[in-house]
Design an enzyme around this catalytic site. Structure first.
Site, PDB file in Angstrom:
ATOM      1  N   PRO A 249       0.568  -1.233   0.320  1.00  0.00           N
ATOM      2  CA  PRO A 249      -0.410   0.049   0.149  1.00  0.00           C
ATOM      3  C   PRO A 249       0.825   0.982  -0.246  1.00  0.00           C
ATOM      4  O   PRO A 249       1.252   1.448   1.312  1.00  0.00           O
ATOM      5  CB  PRO A 249      -1.109   0.151   1.353  1.00  0.00           C
ATOM      6  CG  PRO A 249       0.479  -0.997   2.230  1.00  0.00           C
ATOM      7  CD  PRO A 249       0.950  -1.575   1.310  1.00  0.00           C
ATOM      8  N   ASP A 425       5.712   2.188   1.736  1.00  0.00           N
ATOM      9  CA  ASP A 425       5.009   1.755   2.230  1.00  0.00           C
ATOM     10  C   ASP A 425       4.115   0.792   3.750  1.00  0.00           C
ATOM     11  O   ASP A 425       4.942   1.262   4.203  1.00  0.00           O
ATOM     12  CB  ASP A 425       5.485  -0.095   2.375  1.00  0.00           C
ATOM     13  CG  ASP A 425       5.037  -1.966   2.377  1.00  0.00           C
ATOM     14  OD1 ASP A 425       4.089  -1.345   2.861  1.00  0.00           O
ATOM     15  OD2 ASP A 425       5.287  -2.374   2.212  1.00  0.00           O
ATOM     16  N   HIS A 426       2.914   1.563   3.420  1.00  0.00           N
ATOM     17  CA  HIS A 426       2.213   1.718   4.540  1.00  0.00           C
ATOM     18  C   HIS A 426       2.223  -0.007   5.225  1.00  0.00           C
ATOM     19  O   HIS A 426       1.823   0.734   7.059  1.00  0.00           O
ATOM     20  CB  HIS A 426       0.935   2.794   4.821  1.00  0.00           C
ATOM     21  CG  HIS A 426       0.746   3.875   5.086  1.00  0.00           C
ATOM     22  ND1 HIS A 426       1.018   4.072   6.539  1.00  0.00           N
ATOM     23  CD2 HIS A 426      -0.581   5.036   4.555  1.00  0.00           C
ATOM     24  CE1 HIS A 426       0.478   4.992   7.041  1.00  0.00           C
ATOM     25  NE2 HIS A 426       0.148   5.552   6.066  1.00  0.00           N
ATOM     26  N   ARG A 427       2.241  -0.629   5.302  1.00  0.00           N
ATOM     27  CA  ARG A 427       2.245  -1.528   6.481  1.00  0.00           C
ATOM     28  C   ARG A 427       3.244  -1.324   7.384  1.00  0.00           C
ATOM     29  O   ARG A 427       3.297  -1.766   8.593  1.00  0.00           O
ATOM     30  CB  ARG A 427       2.484  -2.434   5.812  1.00  0.00           C
ATOM     31  CG  ARG A 427       1.342  -3.196   4.100  1.00  0.00           C
ATOM     32  CD  ARG A 427       1.918  -4.792   3.795  1.00  0.00           C
ATOM     33  NE  ARG A 427       3.102  -4.271   3.277  1.00  0.00           N
ATOM     34  CZ  ARG A 427       3.245  -5.720   2.306  1.00  0.00           C
ATOM     35  NH1 ARG A 427       2.973  -6.104   2.364  1.00  0.00           N
ATOM     36  NH2 ARG A 427       4.762  -5.001   1.233  1.00  0.00           N
ATOM     37  N   VAL A 429       5.923   1.567   7.406  1.00  0.00           N
ATOM     38  CA  VAL A 429       5.921   2.821   7.734  1.00  0.00           C
ATOM     39  C   VAL A 429       4.559   3.613   7.741  1.00  0.00           C
ATOM     40  O   VAL A 429       3.536   3.680   6.998  1.00  0.00           O
ATOM     41  CB  VAL A 429       6.668   3.625   6.335  1.00  0.00           C
ATOM     42  CG1 VAL A 429       7.259   5.131   7.287  1.00  0.00           C
ATOM     43  CG2 VAL A 429       7.401   2.429   6.300  1.00  0.00           C
TER      44      VAL A 429
END
Length: 455
Positions: A249, A425-427, A429
C-alpha cells in the site's frame, strides 16, 4: 571427447535468458573461462565464460534466441588425458545418478536422459501438448455405433510450475495457483498470470462481449504501427512494478526545499582534488542525507516478509539508484552505503551510472537493495509519485532544481528550489515516520553543515 554446455542457472531464480551474441564460432579454439557469449537475463547482461578448454564443435542456438535454463547451447571437442575417467558407466553397472556440475556463473541443470528441453525463439508461442499415446482414438463406423467410453474419475489438478516469488505473490493476492493457466515457457505460471487471475473483471467483460465485437479489426496501413517483443528487462520491470503496486500500500509525501546551500557546496567541492573526475550533483548529497536520516527513522529501511510473518529491519543500507538505460530502467544498489564518505558515495554513484549505461551491471548489484532514490529532476520534472522497488519500504524522488523567488531572511530572493517526493510502504511506515524522514533529508539539503552534526 564431445562436451555439451547447457545454459546455467545464473543465480537469479530465472527460467530463461536470451543469447545476445556469440563471441566464438564453430571451429574456434577456446580457453577455460574465456567469454564465449553475452546473455541477457531479465535483470542484466551477463558475460558467459567457457567451462571447458577445447574446440567449438556446435552452436545449438543462434543469437537472438530465448533459451530455457538447462537447454544445450554449445558443444566443445575436449581432449581427454590418457587414463582419465570419461564418466561412462561400466558394462553391467547400475544406473548412474544425475549430477549438477558447477560452472562459473551458477549451476547447470540436472542432465536429462529423456532428451533436450524445449526451446523457443523470440516471439514463438510454446508448442501445444501432444495427445498422449496411451489415449486410444474412438472411431465411429456406419455398421455399428461407437461404444461410449467408460466414465473415469476427474483427475486431481496439480499446482502448475512457478517460481517462489510468483507463489508468494499468489498468496498475497489470494489466487489459487491450481486454477491458473500458465503462459510462461513450458506452461510455467508467471506474475502476469497471477495478476490477471486476481482481476477477473477485465476477462469477464471480454468474454461477455458480442461475437461481432470480437471479430479481429483489419490491420492498420503499413508504417502506422510498430511492434516490439516484450522480453528481457522490460518484461521484468513491468512484472516487478505490477507486483509492487498490488502488494504494497503506497503512500506519498512531498516537500519543497531551498537547496541553495547544497548547490553552493557542490560548486566548491568540484574544485577540490579529492573529487576530481567524479560527478557531483544533488543526488550525491541526497544519498548521504538518506543514510543519515535512516538512523532516526529505521522503519524506512525494512522489509515485510509475508511468508515468515516478520518485519525485517536492516542495520545496513544497500542504496538503490534508479538508472535509465537504453535497455530500460535498472535499479542497481550501492552495498553498505552507510559506511561511505561523501567522496566514496560520489565515486560509487559515478561508477554505478557508467556501468549501467554500458550494460555491464552484474546481477549481484541488482539484488539486495533496501531503499532507493530516483532522480527524475534530470528530465526536467518537478515531482512525482515513485513506485517502490519490490521488497523495499521507501523510495525518494528528487525533482528538478529551479531558480525561483523564495522567502529568505525575511525578504523575497531568487533561490535554488527542489521538490522531494517520498513513497513508502504503509504497512511498515506510519505517516509520522515518513514525514519525519523526508523532513530530515530536506533539512540536510537545505543546510549541508547539519551532516557534520549528524555523522
Amino acid at each position: 571427447m564431445l562436451r555439451e554446455f547447457r545454459l546455467p542457472d545464473l543465480g537469479e531464480g530465472l527460467t530463461e535468458s536470451e543469447i545476445l551474441n556469440w563471441h566464438v564460432g564453430v571451429g574456434d579454439i577456446v580457453e577455460l573461462n574465456q567469454v564465449i557469449a553475452d546473455v541477457e537475463t531479465a535483470k542484466a547482461v551477463v558475460e558467459l565464460p567457457s567451462p571447458y578448454a577445447g574446440i567449438v564443435a556446435q552452436l545449438h542456438e543462434p543469437a537472438g534466441t530465448v533459451v530455457e535454463v538447462g537447454s544445450p547451447i554449445v558443444s566443445f571437442e575436449v581432449a581427454v588425458p590418457a587414463g582419465a575417467d570419461t564418466g561412462a558407466p561400466e558394462a553391467g553397472a547400475g544406473p548412474v545418478s544425475a549430477k549438477r556440475e558447477p560452472t562459473l556463473v551458477g549451476y547447470g541443470a540436472v542432465p536429462d536422459s529423456g532428451g533436450r528441453p524445449a526451446r523457443r525463439r523470440r516471439g514463438q508461442a510454446p508448442a501445444a501438448d501432444p495427445v498422449p499415446a496411451s489415449v486410444p482414438a474412438v472411431v465411429a463406423t456406419d455398421s455399428a455405433p461407437a461404444a461410449a467410453p467408460a466414465p473415469t474419475p476427474a483427475p486431481v489438478r496439480e499446482r502448475p510450475r512457478s517460481t517462489p516469488p510468483v507463489r508468494k505473490l499468489a498468496r498475497d493476492m489470494g489466487v489459487d495457483l491450481t486454477q491458473v493457466q500458465g503462459s510462461g515457457p513450458g506452461g510455467i505460471v508467471v506474475r502476469t498470470d497471477v495478476v490477471r487471475a486476481a482481476s477477473p473483471a477485465a476477462e469477464t467483460m471480454q468474454t461477455s462481449a458480442p461475437d461481432a465485437a470480437a471479430a479481429p479489426a483489419p490491420p492498420p496501413p503499413a508504417g502506422r504501427e510498430e511492434r516490439t517483443a516484450i522480453s528481457g528487462m522490460r518484461k521484468h520491470t513491468a512484472a516487478a512494478m505490477v507486483a509492487s503496486a498490488f502488494t504494497a500500500p503506497h503512500a506519498t509525501v512531498f516537500l519543497t526545499v531551498d537547496v541553495t546551500p547544497t548547490m553552493e557546496l557542490l560548486k566548491r567541492l568540484r574544485q577540490q582534488p579529492a573529487f576530481e573526475g567524479l560527478k557531483l550533483s544533488p543526488l550525491t548529497l541526497a544519498a548521504k542525507a538518506v543514510c543519515l536520516g535512516l538512523r532516526r527513522f529505521p522503519s524506512l529501511n525494512s522489509r515485510w516478509d509475508e511468508s515468515a510473518r516478520e518485519i525485517i529491519r536492516f542495520n545496513y543500507v544497500n542504496l538503490g539508484i534508479a538508472a535509465a538505460t537504453p535497455r530500460g530502467l535498472m535499479v542497481p544498489n550501492i552495498k553498505d552505503a552507510q559506511a561511505l564518505s561523501l567522496n566514496g558515495l560520489a565515486a560509487a554513484v559515478t561508477a554505478l551510472a557508467q556501468t549501467a549505461r554500458d550494460g555491464k551491471t552484474p546481477p549481484a548489484d541488482l539484488t539486495g537493495g533496501t531503499i532507493s532514490i530516483s532522480n527524475v529532476g534530470v528530465f526536467g520534472v518537478d515531482a512525482g509519485t515513485p513506485i517502490l522497488n519490490p521488497g523495499e519500504a521507501g523510495i525518494l524522488a528528487l525533482g528538478a532544481v529551479r531558480r525561483q523567488p523564495w522567502e529568505y531572511d525575511g525578504a523575497i530572493a531568487l533561490r535554488s528550489v527542489m521538490t522531494l517526493s517520498l513513497s513508502f510502504d504503509h504497512r511498515l511506515v506510519d505517516g509520522e515516520q515518513g514525514a519525519g524522514f523526508l523532513s530530515e533529508v530536506g533539512a540536510v539539503l537545505a543546510d549541508p553543515a547539519l551532516a557534520l552534526a549528524m555523522a
